[in-house]
Design an enzyme around this catalytic site. Sequence first.
Site, PDB file in Angstrom:
ATOM      1  CB  VAL A 234      -0.966  -0.013   1.223  1.00  0.00           C
ATOM      2  CG1 VAL A 234      -0.218   0.166   2.532  1.00  0.00           C
ATOM      3  CG2 VAL A 234      -2.055   1.023   1.046  1.00  0.00           C
ATOM      4  CG  HIS A 235       1.913   2.991  -3.180  1.00  0.00           C
ATOM      5  ND1 HIS A 235       1.574   1.696  -3.490  1.00  0.00           N
ATOM      6  CD2 HIS A 235       1.739   3.698  -4.309  1.00  0.00           C
ATOM      7  CE1 HIS A 235       1.226   1.624  -4.757  1.00  0.00           C
ATOM      8  NE2 HIS A 235       1.309   2.826  -5.281  1.00  0.00           N
ATOM      9  CG  LEU A 236      -1.314   7.138   1.170  1.00  0.00           C
ATOM     10  CD1 LEU A 236      -1.541   8.043   2.374  1.00  0.00           C
ATOM     11  CD2 LEU A 236      -2.639   6.709   0.552  1.00  0.00           C
TER      12      LEU A 236
END
Length: 173
Positions: free
Chosen positions: A132-134
């Site tokens: 997961v990453h933003l």
Amino acid sequence: MSLEHLWAGWRREYIVAATERERAGVRADDPAGCVFCRLAASGEPSEDNLVVWRGEQVFVVMNAYPYASGHVLVMPLRHVSSLAALSEGESAQLWAATKQAVATIEAAYDPDGLNVGGNLGRAAGAGLPGHVHLHVVPRWSGDTNFMTSVAETRVLPETLALSWKKLTDAWPR
Ligand SMILES: [Zn+2]
């Protein structure tokens, strides 16, 4: 430029990564084939790994396929597929790092605005759903000229190395 176009642009990153991974015969849920895990294990921030900041549980890195100069990714060091799977500590540091990325980009680039967001799961457009990453992307009024959405050709005014240096210099130590 519409938000739809913007997010389509972001998806290119995943398509490239997924293609490379498939070529290598690596399963999507295998951390050993994860480009983000390789970055997480690449050591201290440097012009080589393009990591801007590395904390105990979270790091910030230049997007290798930036939508605009200064486009960074914020993510846990650990291979975690969902926000819900983050520990309390990871959650707190992810958000703190995202806030700092926004402040640093504002200081280094003085944009008119920023996009902050993530593609969670394949249905949302993630080709690398395992880690997961933003995204944090600076935006300027009239910046549609940064990209021809049909051709997916982006004209960027500076190199990744220069973007990395600007943000690294502006990030509080
Ligand atoms: Zn990973």
